[in-house]
Enzyme design. Structure first.
Site, PDB file in Angstrom:
ATOM      1  N   LYS A  13       0.834  -1.208   0.000  1.00  0.00           N
ATOM      2  CA  LYS A  13       0.000   0.000   0.000  1.00  0.00           C
ATOM      3  C   LYS A  13       0.872   1.263   0.000  1.00  0.00           C
ATOM      4  CE  LYS A  13      -1.960  -1.161   3.931  1.00  0.00           C
ATOM      5  NZ  LYS A  13      -1.193  -2.404   4.247  1.00  0.00           N
ATOM      6  N   ARG A  88      -9.216   1.139   9.223  1.00  0.00           N
ATOM      7  CA  ARG A  88      -8.747  -0.195   9.562  1.00  0.00           C
ATOM      8  C   ARG A  88      -9.700  -0.924  10.487  1.00  0.00           C
ATOM      9  NH1 ARG A  88      -2.822   0.555   8.940  1.00  0.00           N
ATOM     10  NH2 ARG A  88      -1.819  -1.359   9.580  1.00  0.00           N
ATOM     11  N   ARG A 127      12.133  -5.915   4.473  1.00  0.00           N
ATOM     12  CA  ARG A 127      11.963  -4.453   4.375  1.00  0.00           C
ATOM     13  C   ARG A 127      12.936  -3.698   5.303  1.00  0.00           C
ATOM     14  NH1 ARG A 127       6.172  -1.842   5.352  1.00  0.00           N
ATOM     15  NH2 ARG A 127       6.306  -2.940   7.337  1.00  0.00           N
ATOM     16  N   ARG A 160      11.842  -2.005  10.864  1.00  0.00           N
ATOM     17  CA  ARG A 160      10.772  -1.573  11.761  1.00  0.00           C
ATOM     18  C   ARG A 160      10.640  -2.565  12.909  1.00  0.00           C
ATOM     19  NH1 ARG A 160       5.609   0.164   8.136  1.00  0.00           N
ATOM     20  NH2 ARG A 160       4.574  -1.094   9.725  1.00  0.00           N
ATOM     21  N   ARG A 171       0.008  -9.039  13.592  1.00  0.00           N
ATOM     22  CA  ARG A 171      -0.604  -8.001  12.744  1.00  0.00           C
ATOM     23  C   ARG A 171      -1.542  -8.633  11.724  1.00  0.00           C
ATOM     24  NH1 ARG A 171       4.603  -5.330  10.547  1.00  0.00           N
ATOM     25  NH2 ARG A 171       3.242  -4.031   9.287  1.00  0.00           N
TER      26      ARG A 171
END
Ligand code: AP5
Length: 221
Positions: A13, A88, A127, A160, A171
């Site tokens: 996203k 969300r 990432r 992160r 998550r």
């Protein structure tokens, strides 16, 4: 262009919002980025958000809704926006409807990134982000020119805290339970477009643009 990007963590996203905003000249409104910035600055919102985010849980609705409401009031959002990571929860969805009705700015489209769990885990574990400007990199396909350093601002790249394997699982479970119901909500409103989040960057970008063109052409007829 008034879009919502909906999909699980790691669906792409943020990456695809960053690509589109350059061409469409509308802001990317990412609640995740806004919350991380609040944490960096040590604001009261950041203090409330940090514990939830580190554990992979959602930040309370009232905190996030207040952030988005304030941001949508800025001048640059009046010509359009891409909401990345908001709404969300069903309550956030209802609040967004109310905010946009008040502003007279209905959504054009909700783009749902349907993405397999294997893709999510592979992308998130690779990432790296810039510690200063937040730019995204990936050890597989978006490497910086110099290892560990941001191409744009020269700051150090970090992982992160919520990209640890256990937190990713948490998550994903929260996404299924609290966010996935929004897919049906927007489908019933007739503004949902589904794209495959498993696609690589170029074909996924093309699929999003095609869905948006089809949607706006449909409205013009
Ligand atoms: P947030 O920052 O919004 O995280 P997320 O939604 O979990 O999404 P991600 O940023 O992990 O993934 P993405 O889909 O943007 O993928 P990306 O483009 O980075 O939220 C973090 C936390 O903040 C939440 O857990 C919660 O605590 C809190 N929060 C935020 N919003 C909230 C809200 N509304 N309510 C309550 N709490 C909230 O891509 C991932 C990787 O894949 C990158 O390395 C990228 O380079 C690579 N990649 C991307 N696209 C492609 C592609 N097409 N092909 C190959 N690689 C790709």
């Amino acid at each position: 262009m008034r879009l919502v990007f909906l999909g699980p963590p790691g669906a792409g996203k943020g990456t695809h919002a960053q690509i589109l905003v350059e061409d469409y000249e509308v802001p990317q409104i990412s609640t995740g980025d806004m919350l991380r910035e609040a944490i960096r600055r040590g604001t009261p919102t950041g203090k409330k958000a940090q514990e939830c985010m580190d554990k992979g849980m959602l930040v309370p609705d009232d905190v996030v809704i207040a952030l988005v409401k304030e941001r949508l009031g800025h001048d640059d959002a009046h010509k359009g926006f891409i909401l990345d990571g908001f709404p969300r929860t069903p309550d956030q969805g209802a609040s967004l409807d109310a905010m946009l009705a008040e502003l007279g700015m209905p959504l054009d489209m909700v783009c749902y990134f349907k993405t397999s769990q294997a893709t999510v885990v592979r992308r998130l574990s690779g990432r790296w982000i810039c510690s200063q400007c937040g730019k995204n990199y990936n050890v597989v396909n978006f490497r910086p020119k110099t290892a560990g350093i941001c191409d744009t601002c020269g700051a150090k790249l970090i992982q992160r805290p919520d990209d640890q394997e256990e937190t990713i699982k948490k998550r994903l479970a929260i996404y299924e339970e609290q966010t996935a119901p929004l897919i049906g909500y927007y489908r019933n409103k007739g503004i949902l477009a589904e794209v495959s989040g498993d696609l690589e960057v170029k074909p996924l970008d093309a699929a999003i643009r095609m869905a948006f063109s089809a949607r706006t052409a449909g409205k013009a007829n």
